[in-house]
Design a protein around this motif. Structure first.
Motif, PDB file in Angstrom:
ATOM      1  N   LEU A 132     -19.975   3.203 118.414  1.00 32.76           N
ATOM      2  CA  LEU A 132     -19.673   4.068 117.276  1.00 32.76           C
ATOM      3  C   LEU A 132     -19.342   3.153 116.109  1.00 32.76           C
ATOM      4  CD1 LEU A 132     -17.274   6.624 119.030  1.00 32.76           C
ATOM      5  CD2 LEU A 132     -19.666   6.999 118.422  1.00 32.76           C
ATOM      6  N   THR A 133     -19.980   3.355 114.965  1.00 30.61           N
ATOM      7  CA  THR A 133     -19.686   2.534 113.790  1.00 30.61           C
ATOM      8  C   THR A 133     -18.339   2.955 113.191  1.00 30.61           C
ATOM      9  OG1 THR A 133     -20.927   4.036 112.363  1.00 30.61           O
ATOM     10  CG2 THR A 133     -22.133   2.170 113.275  1.00 30.61           C
TER      11      THR A 133
ATOM     12  N   GLU B 101     -16.926   6.582 112.630  1.00 34.70           N
ATOM     13  CA  GLU B 101     -17.773   7.533 113.358  1.00 34.70           C
ATOM     14  C   GLU B 101     -17.047   8.038 114.605  1.00 34.70           C
ATOM     15  OE1 GLU B 101     -22.387   7.698 114.994  1.00 34.70           O
ATOM     16  OE2 GLU B 101     -21.387   5.763 114.885  1.00 34.70           O
ATOM     17  N   SER B 102     -17.462   9.218 115.091  1.00 35.13           N
ATOM     18  CA  SER B 102     -16.901   9.769 116.322  1.00 35.13           C
ATOM     19  C   SER B 102     -18.001  10.420 117.138  1.00 35.13           C
ATOM     20  CB  SER B 102     -15.821  10.808 116.012  1.00 35.13           C
ATOM     21  OG  SER B 102     -16.392  11.955 115.408  1.00 35.13           O
TER      22      SER B 102
ATOM     23  N   PRO C 240     -19.547  13.572 118.338  1.00 33.86           N
ATOM     24  CA  PRO C 240     -19.453  14.808 117.557  1.00 33.86           C
ATOM     25  C   PRO C 240     -18.998  16.052 118.317  1.00 33.86           C
ATOM     26  CG  PRO C 240     -21.737  14.309 118.058  1.00 33.86           C
ATOM     27  CD  PRO C 240     -20.922  13.153 118.572  1.00 33.86           C
TER      28      PRO C 240
ATOM     29  N   PHE D 181     -13.368   8.150 119.024  1.00 37.21           N
ATOM     30  CA  PHE D 181     -13.438   7.830 117.602  1.00 37.21           C
ATOM     31  C   PHE D 181     -13.370   6.319 117.409  1.00 37.21           C
ATOM     32  CE2 PHE D 181     -11.459  11.901 118.158  1.00 37.21           C
ATOM     33  CZ  PHE D 181     -11.901  12.699 117.105  1.00 37.21           C
TER      34      PHE D 181
ATOM     35  N   ASN E  53     -11.277   3.461 111.383  1.00 34.26           N
ATOM     36  CA  ASN E  53     -11.890   3.604 110.058  1.00 34.26           C
ATOM     37  C   ASN E  53     -12.463   2.298 109.523  1.00 34.26           C
ATOM     38  OD1 ASN E  53     -11.503   6.355 109.778  1.00 34.26           O
ATOM     39  ND2 ASN E  53      -9.413   6.077 109.024  1.00 34.26           N
TER      40      ASN E  53
ATOM     41  N   SER F 125     -16.000  -0.899 114.148  1.00 36.85           N
ATOM     42  CA  SER F 125     -16.759  -0.154 115.152  1.00 36.85           C
ATOM     43  C   SER F 125     -16.107  -0.331 116.521  1.00 36.85           C
ATOM     44  CB  SER F 125     -18.211  -0.638 115.184  1.00 36.85           C
ATOM     45  OG  SER F 125     -18.263  -1.978 115.593  1.00 36.85           O
TER      46      SER F 125
END
Length: 117
Positions: free
Chosen positions: A33-34, A37-38, A40, A87, A90, A93
């Motif tokens: 996950l970058t 990103e999470s 979804p 997650f 922020n 990754s």
């Protein structure tokens, strides 16, 4: 006929090894996950526990509404009914391996399952 199969999982955000390796007892995926990103969706399972290993980076898992901080080198096991979502932090990754197996199915392991010649 060979008794093994080898694949590469380089440079992909998600690789499910079930089909690529013809797995019959586990599902294993490699995931990235970058930053920010999470996954979804929130999910749980009917029968399978999941074991996660954090390869690199940092982030968190929310499991049954509890936040669990994750960093490189952490392992975490989640029971089938645990509702989970992952997650990335922020600013970084997160890459992890997820191993999915049927809960309570382990009967033998290591030396008790080995045939020594």
């Amino acid at each position: 006929m060979t008794n093994y199969k080898k694949v590469s999982a380089k440079n992909t955000p998600r690789v499910e090894l079930h089909e690529k390796l013809n797995l019959t007892g586990a599902e294993i995926s490699v995931n990235t996950l970058t930053a920010g990103e999470s996954v979804p969706f929130v999910h749980s399972h009917k029968q399978n526990e999941e074991i996660y290993y954090i390869i690199s980076g940092s982030g968190k898992a929310v499991i049954d509404n509890e936040e669990v901080t994750l960093t490189t080198g952490d392992w975490i096991r989640i029971s089938p009914k645990g509702e989970r979502q992952f997650f990335a932090s922020n600013d970084e990754s997160i890459s992890y391996i997820c191993i999915q197996v049927k809960e309570n199915s382990l009967e033998n392991f290591t030396a008790t399952d080995a045939i020594i010649k």
